[in-house]
Design an enzyme around this catalytic site. Structure first.
Site, PDB file in Angstrom:
ATOM      1  N   CYS A 127       0.828  -1.190   0.000  1.00  0.00           N
ATOM      2  CA  CYS A 127       0.000   0.000   0.000  1.00  0.00           C
ATOM      3  C   CYS A 127       0.868   1.248   0.000  1.00  0.00           C
ATOM      4  O   CYS A 127       2.089   1.176  -0.095  1.00  0.00           O
ATOM      5  CB  CYS A 127      -0.905   0.013   1.231  1.00  0.00           C
ATOM      6  SG  CYS A 127      -1.826  -1.515   1.483  1.00  0.00           S
TER       7      CYS A 127
ATOM      8  N   ARG B 262      -4.769   1.290  -0.857  1.00  0.00           N
ATOM      9  CA  ARG B 262      -4.638  -0.155  -0.624  1.00  0.00           C
ATOM     10  C   ARG B 262      -4.476  -0.950  -1.908  1.00  0.00           C
ATOM     11  O   ARG B 262      -5.233  -0.766  -2.866  1.00  0.00           O
ATOM     12  CB  ARG B 262      -5.866  -0.672   0.131  1.00  0.00           C
ATOM     13  CG  ARG B 262      -5.755  -2.159   0.514  1.00  0.00           C
ATOM     14  CD  ARG B 262      -7.018  -2.636   1.192  1.00  0.00           C
ATOM     15  NE  ARG B 262      -6.871  -4.028   1.623  1.00  0.00           N
ATOM     16  CZ  ARG B 262      -7.886  -4.813   1.979  1.00  0.00           C
ATOM     17  NH1 ARG B 262      -9.119  -4.337   1.960  1.00  0.00           N
ATOM     18  NH2 ARG B 262      -7.670  -6.066   2.343  1.00  0.00           N
ATOM     19  N   LEU B 263      -3.469  -1.817  -1.909  1.00  0.00           N
ATOM     20  CA  LEU B 263      -3.329  -2.878  -2.903  1.00  0.00           C
ATOM     21  C   LEU B 263      -3.702  -4.156  -2.164  1.00  0.00           C
ATOM     22  O   LEU B 263      -2.953  -4.642  -1.320  1.00  0.00           O
ATOM     23  CB  LEU B 263      -1.901  -2.951  -3.437  1.00  0.00           C
ATOM     24  CG  LEU B 263      -1.610  -4.015  -4.486  1.00  0.00           C
ATOM     25  CD1 LEU B 263      -2.400  -3.741  -5.765  1.00  0.00           C
ATOM     26  CD2 LEU B 263      -0.121  -4.077  -4.800  1.00  0.00           C
TER      27      LEU B 263
ATOM     28  N   ILE C 113      -3.993  -7.662  -0.965  1.00  0.00           N
ATOM     29  CA  ILE C 113      -3.228  -8.899  -1.115  1.00  0.00           C
ATOM     30  C   ILE C 113      -3.711  -9.959  -0.132  1.00  0.00           C
ATOM     31  O   ILE C 113      -3.914 -11.110  -0.492  1.00  0.00           O
ATOM     32  CB  ILE C 113      -1.719  -8.644  -0.897  1.00  0.00           C
ATOM     33  CG1 ILE C 113      -1.194  -7.579  -1.877  1.00  0.00           C
ATOM     34  CG2 ILE C 113      -0.936  -9.948  -1.025  1.00  0.00           C
ATOM     35  CD1 ILE C 113      -1.226  -7.979  -3.329  1.00  0.00           C
TER      36      ILE C 113
ATOM     37  N   ASN D   6       1.848  -0.145   5.430  1.00  0.00           N
ATOM     38  CA  ASN D   6       2.290  -0.554   4.107  1.00  0.00           C
ATOM     39  C   ASN D   6       3.217  -1.745   4.269  1.00  0.00           C
ATOM     40  O   ASN D   6       4.233  -1.637   4.966  1.00  0.00           O
ATOM     41  CB  ASN D   6       3.027   0.606   3.413  1.00  0.00           C
ATOM     42  CG  ASN D   6       3.784   0.168   2.174  1.00  0.00           C
ATOM     43  OD1 ASN D   6       3.379  -0.767   1.485  1.00  0.00           O
ATOM     44  ND2 ASN D   6       4.893   0.834   1.896  1.00  0.00           N
ATOM     45  N   GLY D   7       2.896  -2.877   3.640  1.00  0.00           N
ATOM     46  CA  GLY D   7       3.795  -4.015   3.699  1.00  0.00           C
ATOM     47  C   GLY D   7       3.089  -5.316   4.008  1.00  0.00           C
ATOM     48  O   GLY D   7       1.869  -5.446   3.831  1.00  0.00           O
ATOM     49  N   GLU D   8       3.859  -6.279   4.496  1.00  0.00           N
ATOM     50  CA  GLU D   8       3.331  -7.592   4.860  1.00  0.00           C
ATOM     51  C   GLU D   8       4.084  -8.108   6.086  1.00  0.00           C
ATOM     52  O   GLU D   8       5.315  -8.039   6.133  1.00  0.00           O
ATOM     53  CB  GLU D   8       3.518  -8.609   3.724  1.00  0.00           C
ATOM     54  CG  GLU D   8       2.972  -8.193   2.374  1.00  0.00           C
ATOM     55  CD  GLU D   8       1.453  -8.188   2.288  1.00  0.00           C
ATOM     56  OE1 GLU D   8       0.802  -8.631   3.270  1.00  0.00           O
ATOM     57  OE2 GLU D   8       0.913  -7.739   1.265  1.00  0.00           O
TER      58      GLU D   8
ATOM     59  N   ILE E 131      12.897 -10.563 -18.628  1.00  0.00           N
ATOM     60  CA  ILE E 131      12.954  -9.603 -19.725  1.00  0.00           C
ATOM     61  C   ILE E 131      14.216  -9.870 -20.536  1.00  0.00           C
ATOM     62  O   ILE E 131      15.293 -10.112 -19.985  1.00  0.00           O
ATOM     63  CB  ILE E 131      12.979  -8.159 -19.184  1.00  0.00           C
ATOM     64  CG1 ILE E 131      11.600  -7.785 -18.638  1.00  0.00           C
ATOM     65  CG2 ILE E 131      13.391  -7.164 -20.265  1.00  0.00           C
ATOM     66  CD1 ILE E 131      10.538  -7.621 -19.706  1.00  0.00           C
TER      67      ILE E 131
ATOM     68  N   SER F 232      11.345 -11.109  -5.533  1.00  0.00           N
ATOM     69  CA  SER F 232      12.590 -10.609  -6.117  1.00  0.00           C
ATOM     70  C   SER F 232      13.738 -11.023  -5.208  1.00  0.00           C
ATOM     71  O   SER F 232      13.686 -10.791  -4.002  1.00  0.00           O
ATOM     72  CB  SER F 232      12.542  -9.084  -6.250  1.00  0.00           C
ATOM     73  OG  SER F 232      13.725  -8.578  -6.815  1.00  0.00           O
TER      74      SER F 232
END
Length: 636
Positions: A2, A52-53, A55, A78-80, A296, A369
């Site tokens: 977020c 908010r994203l 998840i 913001n985060g997890e 990529i 990542s």
């Protein structure tokens, strides 16, 4: 994942409209939902905003700002926190009841139960603010490694915080003044180390720290709750190589599986290198469904890692997606860089990172990542080379070293002034000669220097001497003198380049496409373990990243993996000479430089001449200066 914003305005000149504007700026970080809270307290106005994203717990029960049942505590986050289910079980045993399945509610109730000591229980990445109404204070927290950003400003009775600097531009009380100290730091490193930013009176909260703002006394205090140096300073672990491999494998598996916790699809960035291949292998090995992986590719073979990623994906059997991009497609992102990297940022690999983020965002909302492997497991070959030279230098008595250095300086100074690359090398060498402690000289192998001190004095108007302020490099004295050179340098790199270059790059690139990035190799349990390993185990037979390599080879044959290490790069020199030349000519023009009022025109002209005639053989310097110019044009 977020975006968060907020303020405590003791002047009471803020408004809900300002809060709404600040919050909306972060739409790309959280397109799924928005929330805010604005109130007057006796001495201040408080505002908290959230994008908010979704998840975990996609329902409205995960909406923020979230308030406790008694109304005394609110949180924007913001985060997890990946181990929230285990913490929730413990809290339920202590009598807490939950309305949602979100980690946000677990964080809030952890604070209610244990106070700031509850932060030690979290495994994850996070930046948050808790308003404790009963104690009349704000608590702002950043995760141990610094995966999630958190900026703040404190001046003239106005306290602001946010996930990104661009939000501050929306508040009328914030003063937008460029700090030449920040300019110096950026040109020197290519990024600005915490706690500094490009603006005056504006800061990054350091990783492993939290702030407390007392709303009665206006007292702002910073506290450290975790420091990687503390673990490097502990005694070495007494264990065998097989035991170290077994425990590392167990931790890597746990860290990777934790980061698959999601109510939305998850994928993995796969470069074909050891770090990302190991993460993908660990996750795919116990799954019947095919793990989604992304890579990529570029037409220029010297920059193309896609074939290696595809080879690894084919061996593991992942659901692999690759996309080859032309230079034109890559360059389309160039003008967007200052929008999302709203502080000057000079790492050119931001462009390919944005490209792979764009690709992954079309298929998943979360991507793993594998950043941090080199810093945690000693993967950089430079750790094993130049440090040995420094050790040999320090075997010479200091008076002789200094005499030689002064003589060399007198003879070479005229030559060095005309060749910046050699000047930078000499600056490092000269510093090493004068230092008492050989360990301190390792800084000059870790610290990136693109512009020398002498050049910055000539380049920046009004600059005299060093004006860099305190950075983590100045905390080296906190490291034990018993550390070997390899672990000394990994400790420094973990706190500097990784935080303010690599993690900034990945966070802004992924969030520009509303994609959550997770970093399994930065699980704090890994660095707490690896930092205490004896060198003969961490770098067995002086092989960089030995433990990761051996674990990877359990899943992927050596003949697939063993090849020269590559970075995530673009053809910088070619672009600056060709497709970006019009930008270079504009931002280096006498008229732009004079109107800007930061740099000496003669020095910028010299920089450009040296690049085009080949005197300066480092295109990254011109790229970094150009990145500052396009940022200045966007945000000044």
């Amino acid at each position: 994942m977020c975006g968060i914003v907020g303020f405590s305005d003791f002047n009471k000149r803020s408004s809900e409209e300002m809060l709404a504007k600040m919050t909306e700026v972060l739409h790309h970080r959280g397109p799924d939902d928005s929330g805010s809270y604005f109130t007057d307290v006796p001495l201040a106005q408080l505002g908290f905003g959230h994008r908010r994203l979704s998840i975990i717990d996609l329902s409205r029960l995960g909406h923020q700002p979230m308030v406790s049942e008694d109304g005394n505590h609110r949180i924007v986050y913001n985060g997890e926190v990946y181990n929230f289910k285990e913490i929730r079980v413990e809290l339920e045993k202590r009598g807490h009841r939950f309305r949602s399945n979100s980690d946000t509610e677990v964080i809030l109730k952890s604070y209610i139960e244990w106070g700031t000591a509850g932060f030690d229980r979290f495994i994850g990445m996070f930046a948050l603010c808790i308003y404790d109404q009963s104690k009349e204070k704000l608590i702002l927290l950043r995760d141990r490694a610094g995966v999630k950003p958190l900026y703040y400003s404190w001046e003239d009775g106005l306290f602001l915080f946010s996930s990104e600097l661009k939000c501050f531009h929306q508040h009328n009380g914030w003063k937008k003044e460029i700090d030449t100290n920040g300019v110096s730091l950026f040109l020197k490193h290519g990024w600005i180390p915490a706690p500094h930013t490009i603006f005056k009176k504006t800061y990054k909260l350091k990783p492993g720290h939290f702030l407390e703002l007392n709303l009665r006394t206006k007292d702002l205090k910073e506290h450290k709750y975790w420091d990687v140096f503390d673990y490097y300073n502990k005694p070495r672990l007494d264990l065998s190589l097989d035991e170290a491999l077994s425990h590392t494998h167990e931790l890597l598996k746990s860290a990777s599986e934790y980061r698959m916790v999601s109510d939305t699809p998850v994928g993995v960035f796969l470069s074909g290198g050891y770090d990302s291949s190991t993460v993908a292998a660990l996750l795919q090995s116990d799954r019947t469904e095919r793990l989604k992986t992304f890579a990529i590719g570029f037409d220029e073979k010297e920059f193309d890692e896609a074939p290696y990623a595809k080879q690894v994906a084919n061996h593991l059997g992942t659901d692999h997606t690759e996309l080859y991009c032309s230079q034109e497609e890559a360059l389309q992102l160039f003008d967007r860089l200052p929008l999302y990297y709203d502080e000057p940022f000079g790492d050119s690999s931001a462009i390919p990172t944005m490209l792979v983020s764009q690709l992954a965002s079309q298929h998943v909302k979360v991507a793993l990542s594998a950043d941090g492997g080199d810093e945690v497991f000693a993967g950089y070959t430079r750790y094993f080379s130049d440090a040995s030279v420094f050790e040999k230098i320090h075997k010479i008595p200091k008076p002789i070293r200094q005499l030689y250095g002064h003589t060399l300086s007198g003879k070479l100074a005229p030559l060095l002034a005309s060749n910046t690359y050699k000047e930078i090398l000499y600056q490092k060498f000269d510093a090493v000669i004068g230092l008492e402690n050989v360990k301190t000289s390792y800084r000059y192998r870790v610290e990136p220097i693109h512009f020398s001190d002498r050049e910055l004095n000539r380049l920046i108007l009004g600059q005299k001497g060093k004006a860099y302020g305190h950075t983590f490099y100045d905390d080296m004295h906190l490291l034990s003198t018993d550390l070997d050179k390899i672990r000394f340098m990994t400790a420094l790199e973990y706190k500097t380049t990784m935080v303010d270059d690599i993690l900034v790059k990945v966070d802004r690139a992924t969030m520009s496409y509303s994609l959550e990035s997770r970093e399994p190799l930065l699980d704090h349990r890994l660095i707490e373990f690896s930092s205490r390993l004896p060198r003969h185990i961490l770098c067995h037979r002086d092989i960089p990243k030995y433990l990761i390599r051996e674990i990877c080879h359990r899943y992927i044959p050596r003949e697939i993996m063993e090849r020269p290490k590559r970075g995530f790069a673009i053809p910088t020199r070619q672009w600056l000479n060709d497709r970006l030349k019009k930008h270079v000519d504009h931002y280096f023009s006498d008229s732009f430089i004079r109107q800007q009022g930061i740099f000496h025109v003669d020095e910028t002209n010299k920089m450009l001449r040296d690049f085009y005639d080949g005197t300066d053989n480092n295109p990254e310097r011109l790229w970094i200066f150009l990145m500052f110019q396009i940022w200045f044009d966007k945000w000044s």
